[in-house]
Motif scaffolding. Structure first.
Motif, PDB file in Angstrom:
ATOM      1  N   ARG A   1       0.817  -1.210   0.000  1.00 49.54           N
ATOM      2  CA  ARG A   1       0.000   0.000   0.000  1.00 49.54           C
ATOM      3  C   ARG A   1       0.860   1.273   0.000  1.00 49.54           C
ATOM      4  O   ARG A   1       0.341   2.368   0.138  1.00 49.54           O
ATOM      5  N   ASN A   2       2.163   1.105  -0.164  1.00 49.41           N
ATOM      6  CA  ASN A   2       3.053   2.283  -0.160  1.00 49.41           C
ATOM      7  C   ASN A   2       4.269   1.986  -1.033  1.00 49.41           C
ATOM      8  O   ASN A   2       5.409   2.013  -0.580  1.00 49.41           O
ATOM      9  N   MET A   3       4.025   1.703  -2.320  1.00 49.90           N
ATOM     10  CA  MET A   3       5.116   1.373  -3.232  1.00 49.90           C
ATOM     11  C   MET A   3       5.866   2.625  -3.691  1.00 49.90           C
ATOM     12  O   MET A   3       5.300   3.723  -3.741  1.00 49.90           O
ATOM     13  N   GLU A   4       7.136   2.419  -4.042  1.00 48.53           N
ATOM     14  CA  GLU A   4       7.958   3.525  -4.537  1.00 48.53           C
ATOM     15  C   GLU A   4       8.814   3.057  -5.693  1.00 48.53           C
ATOM     16  O   GLU A   4       9.257   1.899  -5.724  1.00 48.53           O
ATOM     17  N   ILE A   5       9.048   3.939  -6.646  1.00 49.92           N
ATOM     18  CA  ILE A   5       9.957   3.634  -7.747  1.00 49.92           C
ATOM     19  C   ILE A   5      11.385   3.743  -7.232  1.00 49.92           C
ATOM     20  O   ILE A   5      11.802   4.779  -6.723  1.00 49.92           O
ATOM     21  N   GLU A   6      12.136   2.656  -7.351  1.00 52.49           N
ATOM     22  CA  GLU A   6      13.499   2.605  -6.834  1.00 52.49           C
ATOM     23  C   GLU A   6      14.540   2.878  -7.915  1.00 52.49           C
ATOM     24  O   GLU A   6      15.579   3.493  -7.657  1.00 52.49           O
ATOM     25  N   LYS A   7      14.254   2.444  -9.138  1.00 52.72           N
ATOM     26  CA  LYS A   7      15.233   2.567 -10.207  1.00 52.72           C
ATOM     27  C   LYS A   7      14.513   2.564 -11.544  1.00 52.72           C
ATOM     28  O   LYS A   7      13.456   1.948 -11.681  1.00 52.72           O
ATOM     29  N   VAL A   8      15.079   3.256 -12.523  1.00 52.27           N
ATOM     30  CA  VAL A   8      14.547   3.233 -13.873  1.00 52.27           C
ATOM     31  C   VAL A   8      15.692   2.909 -14.838  1.00 52.27           C
ATOM     32  O   VAL A   8      16.723   3.570 -14.828  1.00 52.27           O
ATOM     33  N   ILE A   9      15.512   1.854 -15.630  1.00 52.16           N
ATOM     34  CA  ILE A   9      16.452   1.522 -16.695  1.00 52.16           C
ATOM     35  C   ILE A   9      15.961   2.231 -17.948  1.00 52.16           C
ATOM     36  O   ILE A   9      14.859   1.954 -18.446  1.00 52.16           O
ATOM     37  N   GLU A  10      16.736   3.159 -18.458  1.00 49.92           N
ATOM     38  CA  GLU A  10      16.299   3.981 -19.580  1.00 49.92           C
ATOM     39  C   GLU A  10      16.398   3.211 -20.895  1.00 49.92           C
ATOM     40  O   GLU A  10      17.186   2.262 -21.021  1.00 49.92           O
ATOM     41  N   PRO A  11      15.598   3.600 -21.896  1.00 55.38           N
ATOM     42  CA  PRO A  11      15.578   2.868 -23.165  1.00 55.38           C
ATOM     43  C   PRO A  11      16.948   2.724 -23.818  1.00 55.38           C
ATOM     44  O   PRO A  11      17.253   1.686 -24.395  1.00 55.38           O
ATOM     45  N   GLU A  12      17.767   3.770 -23.709  1.00 57.62           N
ATOM     46  CA  GLU A  12      19.073   3.720 -24.363  1.00 57.62           C
ATOM     47  C   GLU A  12      19.927   2.572 -23.836  1.00 57.62           C
ATOM     48  O   GLU A  12      20.720   1.976 -24.576  1.00 57.62           O
TER      49      GLU A  12
END
Length: 467
Positions: A127-138
């Protein structure tokens, strides 16, 4: 932690398993009988192809009937960019690693189909998720891959994602491998893809040294929408592929031809002792049973056919369009959706080679009598399915893919889609629509959205694999 987490049973359920040291359940039977009722759902929701100027999000739906917010969207986790087209997603680890000490099922891997961006969400608290990392398209394009689809954790501390295209949106596709600890890209999973060009969904079974993958088309083909000419030109898939799990090499192609056009979702038996399963062929509107022969080669049979139907507004007979299938954890029942017709079916598959229709529910689509629930128009029809772990509730959403929605059900693009539910009675072989359950993603914060894939904290019928 989620109340959907398993109890740490040491009981054996049909094959060799002992103490559970890692995430998940020792056997499919343990997941089915020992887990608690699902109380939270994670639901993909996207805004691609809609008038809403917003990002896609993961919706959190309350499934606890004792809660004051039951069947409501109680939280959203917005993606940091627009235009991702979130589609399918999965866990950092599952029951395939239930004996690996130190692993925890606490991160969701959420790819963008159009952007090829991969989001890592900390989901320890559902009930309290967070974005930790993003792998970019490049970073993904460096491996000449794009359009991520199916996410599975695999033994050995890795995550494998099926990729549907090359860096330019053409063919071939492949598989991208991530490290389970820091979610860095390892590169391709496959060593030799052989004659495989198209990719879509996959299932694996290390006990039998096999991975099975299916086909859709090149992203540049299906992104704009469906064109029958593309089928006639051979731009859509008609095969599944058999891979050597250990060697990571392509071994065999099962070509269906017109008997299996656009084979999408792959569901192998949950019992790791079995070497058989089903794939739903969308355009041919049938279910294909695939299986390993005694000599190690694989074969197939069409075991369910959905007949096309005449419609006054169509220039051609309307196919059912089998877009999703789900198999109960005890391998007794198969459920699948006919997105263009409007029904969701339940088959007894105790004998995989001879399925028996036991019930179906009509809701929306081009042929259902029921076009409303709770006074709300059913926009679309049953599409993505998820079954409760005990097999007593089946949920579905009504959006397929943004451009295909806009082509066949434009009202979804204008007003958003729905999430619905039926109660299942396995002992009686029947279902009943729950008219008290409805989540209208047209009312989502920030504007309407298209609801797609569904997952439970603690694992589910389509994300967990057993060794």
């Amino acid at each position: 932690m989620s109340t959907d987490e398993p109890s740490q049973s040491t009981e054996e359920h049909g094959h060799e398993h002992h103490e559970v040291e890692g995430p998940g359940y020792p056997t499919p039977g343990a997941m089915r009988t020992e887990s608690e009722r699902e109380k939270t759902a994670f639901v993909i929701a996207l805004r691609v192809g809609m008038d809403v100027d917003g990002s896609d999000f993961i919706g959190v739906v309350d499934l606890d009937p004792e809660s004051d917010t039951y069947s409501e969207l109680v939280d959203t986790v917005e993606m940091p960019n627009k235009g991702d087209e979130l589609h399918h997603f999965g866990w950092n680890t599952c029951s395939s690693s239930c004996h690996t000490e130190g692993l925890v099922r606490d991160h969701l891997i959420v790819p963008g189909q159009r952007s090829s961006r991969i989001h890592i969400l900390d989901a320890e608290d559902p009930r309290n998720m967070e974005i930790e990392k993003v792998i970019e398209p490049e970073e993904v394009f460096e491996y000449d891959l794009s359009a991520p689809h199916t996410v599975h954790c695999v033994p050995g501390g890795k995550i494998v994602i099926s990729m549907l295209g090359d860096a330019d949106g053409g063919l071939p596709g492949g598989f991208l491998q991530l490290d389970q600890e820091d979610f860095s890209i390892d590169g391709h999973w496959e060593v030799d893809r052989g004659e495989m060009e198209m990719n879509y969904d996959y299932w694996y079974q290390p006990r039998h040294n096999v991975l099975i993958s299916s086909e859709w088309a090149a992203p540049e083909t299906y992104y704009p929408g469906f064109d029958l000419d593309d089928v006639e030109e051979g731009k859509y898939g008609d095969s599944i592929h058999i891979w050597d799990w250990d060697a990571k090499e392509h071994r065999q192609t099962l070509e269906f031809g017109e008997d299996g056009l656009i084979p999408l979702e792959v569901r192998m038996s949950h019992n790791p002792e079995e070497t058989q399963g089903f794939v739903g062929a969308a355009l041919s509107s049938n279910i294909i049973h695939f299986y390993e022969e005694s000599d190690g080669h694989w074969d197939w049979d069409v075991v369910i056919d959905v007949e096309d139907r005449e419609h006054p507004d169509w220039d051609m007979p309307v196919p059912g369009l089998v877009t999703d299938i789900v198999l109960s954890l005890d391998d007794q029942y198969l459920f699948f959706s006919n997105w263009l017709h409007g029904d969701m079916r339940m088959y007894d598959v105790s004998d995989f080679g001879n399925p028996r229709l036991v019930d179906r529910i009509w809701a929306g689509g081009n042929f259902a009598d029921r076009q409303e629930i709770q006074g709300t128009e059913i926009r679309g029809a049953p599409q993505m399915l998820q079954l409760s772990r005990d097999g007593k509730r089946v949920y579905w959403t009504t959006s397929l893919f943004s451009s295909w929605d806009n082509q066949f059900y434009p009202e979804i693009g204008e007003q958003g889609s729905l999430m619905m539910k039926a109660d299942v009675y396995p002992d009686e072989g029947r279902m009943e629509l729950d008219e008290d359950f409805l989540v209208d993603f047209g009312d989502a914060p920030g504007g309407p959205a298209r609801a797609h894939e569904i997952r439970w904290p603690g694992g589910d019928c389509t994300s967990d694999v057993w060794q």
